[in-house]
Scaffold this active site. Structure first.
Site, PDB file in Angstrom:
ATOM      1  N   GLY A  55      38.212  66.563  17.972  1.00 45.18           N
ATOM      2  CA  GLY A  55      37.276  67.099  19.038  1.00 45.18           C
ATOM      3  C   GLY A  55      35.745  67.110  18.355  1.00 45.18           C
ATOM      4  O   GLY A  55      35.750  67.297  17.065  1.00 45.18           O
TER       5      GLY A  55
ATOM      6  N   ARG B 102      41.071  60.505  19.101  1.00 44.46           N
ATOM      7  CA  ARG B 102      42.279  61.196  18.435  1.00 44.46           C
ATOM      8  C   ARG B 102      43.275  60.092  18.395  1.00 44.46           C
ATOM      9  O   ARG B 102      43.258  59.123  19.404  1.00 44.46           O
ATOM     10  CB  ARG B 102      43.090  62.263  19.340  1.00 44.46           C
ATOM     11  CG  ARG B 102      41.829  63.583  19.909  1.00 44.46           C
ATOM     12  CD  ARG B 102      42.836  64.660  20.238  1.00 44.46           C
ATOM     13  NE  ARG B 102      41.901  65.861  20.863  1.00 44.46           N
ATOM     14  CZ  ARG B 102      41.087  66.647  20.168  1.00 44.46           C
ATOM     15  NH1 ARG B 102      41.483  66.613  18.808  1.00 44.46           N
ATOM     16  NH2 ARG B 102      40.496  67.389  20.795  1.00 44.46           N
TER      17      ARG B 102
ATOM     18  N   ASP C 158      41.846  70.611  12.482  1.00 45.45           N
ATOM     19  CA  ASP C 158      43.124  70.505  11.719  1.00 45.45           C
ATOM     20  C   ASP C 158      43.873  69.499  11.619  1.00 45.45           C
ATOM     21  O   ASP C 158      44.244  68.861  10.475  1.00 45.45           O
ATOM     22  CB  ASP C 158      43.836  71.685  12.458  1.00 45.45           C
ATOM     23  CG  ASP C 158      45.185  72.162  11.631  1.00 45.45           C
ATOM     24  OD1 ASP C 158      44.871  72.812  10.596  1.00 45.45           O
ATOM     25  OD2 ASP C 158      46.223  71.918  12.171  1.00 45.45           O
TER      26      ASP C 158
ATOM     27  N   THR D 167      34.470  71.781  13.450  1.00 45.32           N
ATOM     28  CA  THR D 167      35.282  72.279  14.705  1.00 45.32           C
ATOM     29  C   THR D 167      34.846  73.478  15.272  1.00 45.32           C
ATOM     30  O   THR D 167      34.424  74.264  14.534  1.00 45.32           O
ATOM     31  CB  THR D 167      36.771  72.468  14.700  1.00 45.32           C
ATOM     32  OG1 THR D 167      37.349  73.176  15.817  1.00 45.32           O
ATOM     33  CG2 THR D 167      37.144  73.252  13.574  1.00 45.32           C
TER      34      THR D 167
ATOM     35  N   ASP E 163      36.369  75.517  16.819  1.00 41.27           N
ATOM     36  CA  ASP E 163      37.535  76.581  16.965  1.00 41.27           C
ATOM     37  C   ASP E 163      37.419  77.606  15.890  1.00 41.27           C
ATOM     38  O   ASP E 163      37.926  78.594  15.881  1.00 41.27           O
ATOM     39  CB  ASP E 163      38.779  76.167  16.917  1.00 41.27           C
ATOM     40  CG  ASP E 163      38.815  75.084  18.238  1.00 41.27           C
ATOM     41  OD1 ASP E 163      38.355  75.283  19.219  1.00 41.27           O
ATOM     42  OD2 ASP E 163      40.018  74.248  18.013  1.00 41.27           O
TER      43      ASP E 163
ATOM     44  N   ASP F 170      38.955  77.488  13.106  1.00 37.23           N
ATOM     45  CA  ASP F 170      40.374  77.958  12.552  1.00 37.23           C
ATOM     46  C   ASP F 170      40.657  77.544  11.371  1.00 37.23           C
ATOM     47  O   ASP F 170      41.996  77.293  11.204  1.00 37.23           O
ATOM     48  CB  ASP F 170      41.296  77.601  13.819  1.00 37.23           C
ATOM     49  CG  ASP F 170      41.257  76.293  14.061  1.00 37.23           C
ATOM     50  OD1 ASP F 170      40.409  75.687  13.747  1.00 37.23           O
ATOM     51  OD2 ASP F 170      42.203  75.739  14.995  1.00 37.23           O
TER      52      ASP F 170
ATOM     53  N   ARG G 101      41.822  76.581  20.909  1.00 38.55           N
ATOM     54  CA  ARG G 101      43.225  76.155  20.678  1.00 38.55           C
ATOM     55  C   ARG G 101      44.189  76.837  19.684  1.00 38.55           C
ATOM     56  O   ARG G 101      44.484  76.854  18.516  1.00 38.55           O
ATOM     57  CB  ARG G 101      42.965  74.745  19.803  1.00 38.55           C
ATOM     58  CG  ARG G 101      44.287  73.941  19.689  1.00 38.55           C
ATOM     59  CD  ARG G 101      44.190  72.895  18.353  1.00 38.55           C
ATOM     60  NE  ARG G 101      43.189  71.766  18.823  1.00 38.55           N
ATOM     61  CZ  ARG G 101      43.442  70.686  19.496  1.00 38.55           C
ATOM     62  NH1 ARG G 101      44.370  70.292  19.881  1.00 38.55           N
ATOM     63  NH2 ARG G 101      42.505  69.936  19.522  1.00 38.55           N
TER      64      ARG G 101
HETATM   65  O1  F6P Z   1      39.556  71.557  18.981  1.00 38.75           O
HETATM   66  C1  F6P Z   1      38.536  71.659  19.620  1.00 38.75           C
HETATM   67  C2  F6P Z   1      38.868  71.891  21.034  1.00 38.75           C
HETATM   68  O2  F6P Z   1      37.655  72.016  21.788  1.00 38.75           O
HETATM   69  C3  F6P Z   1      39.723  72.955  21.329  1.00 38.75           C
HETATM   70  O3  F6P Z   1      39.275  74.254  21.539  1.00 38.75           O
HETATM   71  C4  F6P Z   1      40.346  72.560  22.568  1.00 38.75           C
HETATM   72  O4  F6P Z   1      41.736  73.097  22.868  1.00 38.75           O
HETATM   73  C5  F6P Z   1      40.534  70.961  22.392  1.00 38.75           C
HETATM   74  O5  F6P Z   1      39.855  70.542  21.492  1.00 38.75           O
HETATM   75  C6  F6P Z   1      40.353  70.163  23.746  1.00 38.75           C
HETATM   76  O6  F6P Z   1      40.715  68.978  23.156  1.00 38.75           O
HETATM   77  P1  F6P Z   1      40.126  67.538  24.294  1.00 38.75           P
HETATM   78  O7  F6P Z   1      38.849  67.387  24.221  1.00 38.75           O
HETATM   79  O8  F6P Z   1      40.979  66.282  23.612  1.00 38.75           O
HETATM   80  O9  F6P Z   1      40.578  67.943  25.600  1.00 38.75           O
END
Ligand code: F6P
Length: 326
Positions: free
Chosen positions: A14, A75, A106, A129, A131, A133, A175
């Site tokens: 992300g 990803r 992560d 990130t 998050d 985390d 997440r």
């Molecule tokens: O890891 C960052 C994040 O924004 C999380 O908070 C969320 O769960 C996820 O990515 C969403 O991913 P995507 O943009 O692939 O839907």
């Protein structure tokens, strides 16, 4: 004398506000130290597909203030396979890249760690990130901007919540981590936060309502961290409708707007410090570490620690929120 002559930089997973500031700092710090830089587009996917370009200082002009990542991100399923990683390694060799800086969360650092071990390849990670985390760093690139965005959104939701005397459940990202929800709640003066770290210990919704929630207020805002464990804002609202039908409930899911926007000063400074530190670490022959920040000091955290350990929430903040929201 370091053996690193050419470094590749990529962003993966992300995106997060501040990634561009870090790309700028990495590029300029490398050039400052006489090291060539190659920008790799679309993360590990672009590496496999050969989307690689030599970066000069001008490539990173006028980007410090921009959200997202100029390198784009993806990803990448292929990178999870040994064949995909071998292709990636071959591309690095082809381009004369002898060290890599990987920025992401992560998943990115986990992939980087496997790759570094498999090919004995020098990698330094940057924690990018929203998050927050990642273990071993007090904060991550993008977290502060996302928190500010959440705060601004909740300020607006409060206007309508107050006008209608409603109970709002606002879902924020994370997440499975409650950092955005908990600190977002404190910053926006919300009444409570429902976070996965505590859901496993007790029924936060029941406690909130039983301890006199809404006694002194006509409207309320609760931040809910996205997670199967919390049930998300929709899950919590459904429960309230069934178990506490006296409340006029609404849900607001903030979603991807939390990932956009111009980075805050704090994120720009953090990203710049970390980007410079990433090149310093490589030149200092540090390998397989994530750059972190602890008590305002840059630290190198071994990948094994940053990924394997769950970062705990600061439990003092639960008390702070409880006291400040009576
Ligand atoms: O890891 C960052 C994040 O924004 C999380 O908070 C969320 O769960 C996820 O990515 C969403 O991913 P995507 O943009 O692939 O839907």
């Amino acid at each position: 004398m370091s053996t690193v002559k050419c470094v590749g930089i990529l962003t993966s997973g992300g995106d997060a506000p501040g990634m561009n500031a870090a790309i700028r700092a990495v590029t300029r710090s490398a050039i400052y130290n006489g090291v060539r830089v190659k920008g790799i587009y679309r993360g590990f996917k672009g590496l496999i597909l050969d989307e690689i370009e030599e970066f000069k200082t001008q490539n990173v002009s006028n980007i410090i203030q921009r959200g997202g990542t100029i390198l784009k991100t993806a990803r990448c399923g292929e990178f999870k396979t040994p064949e995909g990683r071998k292709q990636a390694y071959d591309k690095l060799q082809e381009h004369g890249i002898d060290a890599l800086i990987a920025m992401g969360g992560d998943g990115t650092l986990t992939g980087a760690r496997i790759f570094a071990q498999e090919f004995n390849f020098p990698i330094v990670g940057l924690p990018g990130t929203i998050d927050n985390d990642l273990y071993g760093t007090d904060t991550t690139i993008g977290y502060d901007t996302a928190l500010n965005t959440i705060m601004e959104c909740v300020d607006k939701i409060r206007d309508t919540a107050t006008s209608h005397d409603r109970l709002f459940f606002v879902e924020v990202m994370g997440r499975d981590a409650g950092f955005l929800a908990l600190n977002g709640a404190i910053a926006s003066g919300a009444e409570a936060a429902i976070i996965p770290e505590i859901s496993l210990e007790k029924d936060q919704l029941a406690e909130m309502i039983e301890t006199g929630f809404r006694k002194s207020k006509n409207s309320s805002i609760v931040l809910v961290a996205e997670s199967e464990i919390t049930g998300g804002a929709m899950g919590v609202a459904e429960r309230v409708k069934k178990e506490y039908p006296q409340f006029d409930v609404r849900v607001s899911i903030l979603g991807h707007l939390q990932r956009g926007g111009s980075p805050t000063a704090q994120d720009r400074i953090l990203a710049t410090r970390m980007g410079v530190a990433a090149i310093d670490a490589l030149l200092d022959d540090q390998r397989n570490v994530m750059i972190g920040i602890q008590n305002d000091q840059i630290v190198n955290v071994p990948f094994s620690k940053a990924i394997k350990n769950d970062k705990p929430i600061n439990r003092d903040l639960l008390y702070t929120l409880r006291v400040s929201s009576i």
